[in-house]
Design an enzyme around this catalytic site. Structure first.
Site, PDB file in Angstrom:
ATOM      1  N   LYS A 106       6.542 -51.340  42.016  1.00  0.00           N
ATOM      2  CA  LYS A 106       7.140 -50.031  41.790  1.00  0.00           C
ATOM      3  C   LYS A 106       6.521 -48.569  41.198  1.00  0.00           C
ATOM      4  CE  LYS A 106      10.081 -51.938  38.570  1.00  0.00           C
ATOM      5  NZ  LYS A 106       9.755 -53.203  38.873  1.00  0.00           N
ATOM      6  N   GLY A 188      16.414 -46.235  32.766  1.00  0.00           N
ATOM      7  CA  GLY A 188      16.738 -45.161  33.591  1.00  0.00           C
ATOM      8  C   GLY A 188      15.476 -44.713  34.548  1.00  0.00           C
ATOM      9  N   LYS A 194      12.727 -46.473  41.764  1.00  0.00           N
ATOM     10  CA  LYS A 194      13.055 -47.177  43.118  1.00  0.00           C
ATOM     11  C   LYS A 194      13.922 -46.053  44.055  1.00  0.00           C
ATOM     12  CE  LYS A 194      13.586 -51.257  40.169  1.00  0.00           C
ATOM     13  NZ  LYS A 194      14.659 -52.137  39.406  1.00  0.00           N
TER      14      LYS A 194
END
Ligand SMILES: NC(=O)c1ccc[n+]([C@@H]2O[C@H](COP(=O)([O-])OP(=O)(O)OC[C@H]3O[C@@H](n4cnc5c(N)ncnc54)[C@H](OP(=O)(O)O)[C@@H]3O)[C@@H](O)[C@H]2O)c1
Length: 426
Positions: A106, A188, A194
């Site tokens: 990611k 966070g 994402k």
């Protein structure tokens, strides 16, 4: 590719080992469903001495990941090593070698997606990344394929298992954050990454993780959780992307949501993404957002898609990524809406000195800044008084100005929390 699809693994940690085990243990079903056998033929790791519980002969391991990418006996490269480098360079090299890539990374996708997609397009190969958001939850493919004909109005995700677990413990067992969350900032950021991966698919908008407005859960107190309950809400850390005309808002922040909202039932370390489409209406995808086996399911699903699409020349994974590759959607670019221009309801908790006139002074500041109060109540008295307040829809810019005004009032000792209320008003 030959009759067997040969997989080269970059990394054999939590996810890589689970991929190797799944391909071996479910080999027969996978071969039936993919239309071809799929085998691991090469594995790169950092430490060759580390004991590994995987059904891969030791001779297939190497500590030079370029051996994997350049090996003639590797048809598909699966990047599950993580981090930016050398993962980025290895993926680019795989594309140059004409090999499709499946990645769970990611961090890489949220920061360098454009380079990756453009290189894949130049090499005419696929880049699949279902595992990069939501671990085992199918998100990329439903958005890219099933929902491609609809207009996505908004998605809201609980995409960080650790923060959701902590918020669940705070809600159900009265935990305070304490030391548990020294790395809340990082969590966070992971949620923002994402959101930055999903938003381009849903909204044809290019956005990097660094562009996503984000707040973590560090400021959430047990009092906030208690008042949320009294108000009929649950506190969750949400990654939200929302189309507003030609603009899109992408943000990560804690939010109070009604206790009856589907996302409120997402407890412990589970993840979920709640999607609203113009035609399909609301739907929610829910499951394990992390862990070796769930994440490996998404990785293996991508490898199977590549195997199935092989006779037709590939999975066409780059179609629908115009936002990344500079395709047609850039003709009608959508702008990121700054958080100051967003509208929301706000919950606010203040500590005040309980003297005559304090409420009137607070109400005046709200009126001056055009922020309308929906409900207000006071708990405690004398020096221990707290005021809990929920506004109607207001603009973030006005709310921030209002906060400055409140801090100027002598009797307001502190505004200890401000939390957005999502879907609170009918
Ligand atoms: N774990 C999850 O639940 C999850 C969920 C979604 C996505 N992901 C993503 O999946 C990826 C892998 O995560 P993971 O949890 O499996 O990580 P991990 O357990 O730390 O495994 C990383 C693997 O990569 C190898 N490696 C790292 N750098 C290398 C290098 N320079 N050369 C060769 N090998 C190298 C390591 O080798 P050694 O074994 O020798 O150290 C290890 O086998 C990450 O991008 C992560 O964000 C993970």
């Amino acid at each position: 590719m030959g009759d067997v699809v040969r997989v080269g693994l970059l990394g054999c940690g939590n996810v890589g080992a689970a991929v190797a085990r799944m391909l071996h243990e479910h080999g027969e079903e996978i071969a039936r469903r993919a239309g071809t056998a799929i085998e691991v033929t090469r594995v790169a790791v950092r430490d060759l001495e580390k004991p590994r519980d995987v059904p891969v002969p030791p001779g297939l391991f190497t500590d030079d990941p370029y051996d994997v990418v350049r090996d003639r006996d590797v048809d598909v490269v699966v990047e599950v090593m993580g981090g930016i480098e050398p993962a980025r360079s290895l993926i680019l090299e795989a594309f140059r070698q004409g090999k499709p890539v499946v990645t769970a990374n990611k961090e890489l996708l949220a920061t360098l997606s454009r380079e990756l997609f453009e290189s894949a397009a130049a090499g005419r190969v696929d880049l699949l990344y279902e595992a990069a958001v939501g671990g085992g939850i199918p998100l990329i493919r439903p958005l890219r394929e099933h929902l491609a004909g609809d207009r996505i109005l908004r998605f809201m995700g609980i995409v960080n298992g650790t923060t959701n677990y902590i918020l669940t413990r705070m809600t159900e067992d009265g935990w305070s954050l304490g030391q548990a969350l020294a790395d809340a900032q990082r969590l966070g950021y992971a949620a923002a990454a994402k959101a930055a991966i999903l938003a381009p698919i849903a909204f044809d908008l290019r956005v990097a993780a660094g562009d996503v407005y984000r707040e973590g859960i560090l400021s959430i107190s047990p009092d906030d959780i208690r008042f949320a309950k009294q108000l009929g809400y649950v506190v969750k850390l949400l990654a939200i992307a929302e189309g507003i005309g030609d603009e899109v808002s992408v943000r990560v922040h804690p939010a109070m949501i009604p206790a009856g909202h589907p996302l409120a039932s997402v407890r412990e370390s589970f993840n979920a993404v709640y999607i609203e489409g113009q035609r399909v209406g609301p739907l929610m995808l829910y499951g394990r957002g992390a862990g070796g086996d769930p994440t490996a399911t998404s990785v293996v699903g991508d490898v199977i898609e590549l195997a199935r699409s092989r006779p037709g020349g590939g999975a066409n994974s780059l179609i629908g990524h115009a936002a990344h590759t500079g395709g047609p959607s850039e003709l009608t670019p959508r702008r990121l809406r700054p958080i100051e221009e967003m509208q929301a309801q706000y919950y606010m908790l203040m500590r005040v000195a309980d003297r005559p006139g304090v409420l009137a002074a607070i109400a005046l500041v709200f009126a001056e800044h055009m922020v309308s109060i929906k409900s207000v109540w006071q708990e405690g008295h004398a020096e221990e008084a707290q005021i809990v307040l929920v506004t109607h829809q207001a603009q973030e810019r006005d709310l921030r100005a209002c906060l400055q005004g409140l801090r100027m009032i002598d009797t307001v000792k502190s505004v200890s929390s401000v939390i957005r209320v999502v879907d609170g008003e009918p």
